[in-house]
Design an enzyme around this catalytic site. Structure first.
Site, PDB file in Angstrom:
ATOM      1  N   GLY A   1       0.385   8.865   2.790  1.00 14.86           N
ATOM      2  CA  GLY A   1       1.081  10.030   2.852  1.00 14.86           C
ATOM      3  C   GLY A   1       2.487  10.109   3.257  1.00 14.86           C
ATOM      4  N   MET A   2       3.352   9.127   3.732  1.00 16.59           N
ATOM      5  CA  MET A   2       4.684   9.130   4.203  1.00 16.59           C
ATOM      6  C   MET A   2       5.219   8.253   3.301  1.00 16.59           C
ATOM      7  SD  MET A   2       5.876  10.864   6.459  1.00 16.59           S
ATOM      8  CE  MET A   2       7.231   9.790   6.745  1.00 16.59           C
TER       9      MET A   2
ATOM     10  N   GLY B   1       0.724  -1.196   0.124  1.00 19.63           N
ATOM     11  CA  GLY B   1       0.236  -0.043   0.153  1.00 19.63           C
ATOM     12  C   GLY B   1       0.766   1.307  -0.127  1.00 19.63           C
ATOM     13  N   GLU B   2       0.214   2.366  -0.053  1.00 10.37           N
ATOM     14  CA  GLU B   2       0.927   3.578  -0.003  1.00 10.37           C
ATOM     15  C   GLU B   2       0.041   4.597   0.913  1.00 10.37           C
ATOM     16  OE1 GLU B   2       0.719   5.588  -3.947  1.00 10.37           O
ATOM     17  OE2 GLU B   2       0.067   3.593  -4.585  1.00 10.37           O
TER      18      GLU B   2
ATOM     19  N   ASP C   1      -3.604  10.853  13.036  1.00 10.11           N
ATOM     20  CA  ASP C   1      -4.179  10.302  11.727  1.00 10.11           C
ATOM     21  C   ASP C   1      -4.895   8.789  11.931  1.00 10.11           C
ATOM     22  OD1 ASP C   1      -5.167  10.554   9.029  1.00 10.11           O
ATOM     23  OD2 ASP C   1      -3.091   9.456   8.435  1.00 10.11           O
TER      24      ASP C   1
ATOM     25  N   LYS D   1       8.495   0.404   4.778  1.00 12.41           N
ATOM     26  CA  LYS D   1       8.149   1.707   4.302  1.00 12.41           C
ATOM     27  C   LYS D   1       9.304   2.436   3.832  1.00 12.41           C
ATOM     28  CE  LYS D   1       4.651   4.825   5.753  1.00 12.41           C
ATOM     29  NZ  LYS D   1       3.608   5.069   6.616  1.00 12.41           N
TER      30      LYS D   1
END
Length: 558
Positions: free
Chosen positions: A28-29, A25-26, A140, A47
């Site tokens: 904001g960071m 996945g992807e 978040d 990540k």
């Protein structure tokens, strides 16, 4: 959002001693990959900051901050960080691989079963509380950042937006996203649909912002819906700032009523009216589950004839103290044709007394129906304000600040959602004034009755009984349901009465004191709410009657 050809080509390659096998996945960071740690022969999640983004100093600082924040945490429901790595082309960290779906996939448009609801809610709040204890605010929280593994254990992911109290990095670009692929570039940190009002306004945040986001998640888990919706990020943020969501118990009628109150308190617009710590929220959820499991509180789906509730220990203490301390006569209702009154001698169980406050400034107080909160009037420097104390934690919250007028007689609504109080315009509590109510979970105080004199009472269905002083000291008893400030005159009792009012347990009668024609003394009487004739509790004359209260049998009063 940040995916590009460079990061997609990483699949099947080696990065340091990690063999990348799949893209997970992807966000904001950065982009997250599944990889094999060839040194330790274990699967991990990597990540990685995407190519082109790692060149900026600002993003690199944010990335390294994320790693340090997560590494500082040690909790079974927070993802574990194994290492941080740098190569010539990439900066990344290796973390625990959680093999399972994110919570948003489990929810979709359905609510969780109640038992599973509590399992996830308690694990989630315990994890966030641990982070807050370390000075870390997530900023978040959302179902996409909560993963449930194959064993059913919850893990909170992506503290990339976390804010350490000792280190705040502000004013950076961030992509914000809504479910349904609505995205926009801006400087607001977080995901719009789960933002707190202060985040939506771009203000500084503290742990209470996470509590609002938790409230949204708890709402969605309970109903399958998010509480604030809009067609665009701007309209969604507007809803967060202005709208009051539909109560969860209306959308899912199998929920225990007190869960709705817990969620509403999380979603208070004013941070000062939310839970002041996630630990308090966690404890309330834990107490509610224990009450349901023990049978002390039932849920609607389990009931055949409406909600039932056993008398809690704290309420028993208060009732017992009333029986022991109040030096008053007990009189029984005088049925038609009776010649005598049979006295009632209440039993007095062994009791202990625990002081709840020690300020010496408490004037009036009342206990919530579930025994968890104490509403009290604080009198200092000639002014009165209304406060709420959570008994389990001892935390206090001012819900009505000192204002013009004499604030008195706080009372909880039968469902525990509101606190009513009388605000007199004169120098006496019995002076003419107004009855107001304020939500327990936050919100503005609202006037529901004008021109009320002295005390008032609330029936089990929420009907208000109050006095109105008119026509040369004539007190007329009116009753009102108190909705939207409208009064519905159900009964007018046009004899001289005292200010004392008490509604019977079944809501059928109100006890008060009438002044006989001779004008001396008072007679305790009961007025049916259906408009029937008043009936006296005997013919004895009393002086200075105060604190009228019905016994549970509905036939006698103290």
């Amino acid at each position: 959002m940040y995916a590009d050809e460079t990061t997609d080509r990483l699949i099947g390659t080696m990065l340091a001693h990690y063999q990348i096998t799949a893209k997970l996945g992807e966000g904001g960071m950065g982009v997250v990959y599944r990889a094999l740690d060839t040194k330790l022969d274990r699967e991990v999640a990597l990540k990685i900051l995407p190519a082109g983004v790692t060149t900026t100093t600002e993003t690199r600082i944010r990335f390294e901050r994320e790693v340090k924040v997560i590494a500082a945490l040690n909790h079974p429901n927070i993802v574990t960080v194994h290492a941080i790595e740098h190569t010539e082309t990439h900066t990344f960290f290796a973390m625990e691989l959680v093999d399972g779906p994110p919570l948003d996939q489990l929810l979709q448009t359905r609510a969780l079963p109640l038992a599973r609801y509590f399992e996830i809610a308690l694990s989630l709040t315990d994890a966030v509380s641990c982070a807050h204890d370390q000075g870390i605010t997530h900023r978040d929280l959302k179902p996409a950042n909560i993963v449930v593994d194959k064993q059913g254990r919850l893990k909170v992911l992506d503290f990339g937006l976390a804010k350490l109290k000792s280190m705040a990095i502000e004013d950076f670009a961030q992509t914000v996203a809504l479910p349904g692929s609505i995205t926009v570039e801006g400087r607001i940190v977080g995901t719009v649909a789960y933002m707190s009002p202060e985040q939506a306004e771009g203000k500084s945040v503290d742990p209470r912002s996470d509590i609002f986001s938790l409230g949204i998640i708890l709402y969605q888990m309970a109903t399958g819906q998010i509480p604030f919706r809009g067609d665009t990020p701007v309209s969604t943020m507007s809803a967060i700032l202005k709208d009051t969501p539909t109560p969860v118990t209306e959308l899912n009628q199998t929920l225990p009523h007190h869960l709705g109150r817990i969620i509403r308190r999380c979603l208070a617009k004013d941070p000062g009216r939310r839970y002041q710590s996630v630990r308090d929220l966690h404890n309330d959820l834990l107490d509610l589950r224990e009450e349901i499991d023990s049978g002390e509180m039932s849920v609607p789906a389990m009931e055949a004839n409406g909600p039932r509730r056993r008398l809690g220990a704290r309420r028993l203490l208060v009732v017992g103290l009333l029986l022991v301390v109040v030096a008053a006569a007990t009189v029984s209702f005088w049925p038609p044709g009776s010649d005598t009154v049979t006295p009632v001698v209440p039993s007095t169980p062994e009791l202990s007394v625990t002081p709840l406050t020690r300020s010496g400034a408490i004037d009036l107080a009342c206990l919530s129906p579930d025994g968890k909160y104490l509403a009290y009037v604080r009198a200092e420097d000639g002014q009165r304000s209304l406060w709420l104390r959570q008994i389990a934690t001892g935390s206090d919250l001012e819900i009505v600040p000192a204002t013009a007028g004499l604030l008195s007689d706080p009372q909880f609504s039968p469902d525990g959602d509101f606190i009513y109080y009388h605000l007199a315009r004169g120098e006496s509590e019995k002076s003419r004034g107004d009855i107001h109510r304020v939500p327990l979970v936050g919100g503005r105080s609202r006037r529901v009755v004008s021109g009320a004199s002295g005390e008032f009472a609330i029936s089990p269905d929420g009907t208000l009984a109050f006095n109105r002083h008119e026509d040369m000291n004539r007190h007329i008893m009116l009753l009102s349901r108190g909705e939207d400030g409208e009064t519905s005159e159900l009964v007018t009792y046009s004899v001289l009465t005292s200010h004392e009012l008490a509604i019977s347990p079944d809501g059928s009668m109100v006890a008060t004191c009438r002044i006989p024609a001779a004008g001396i003394g008072e007679i305790v009487t009961a007025v049916p709410l259906d408009g029937g004739p008043a009936r006296d509790f005997g013919d004895e004359l009393w002086n200075g009657v105060a604190g009228l209260a019905w016994l549970p049998d509905g036939q006698s009063v103290l």
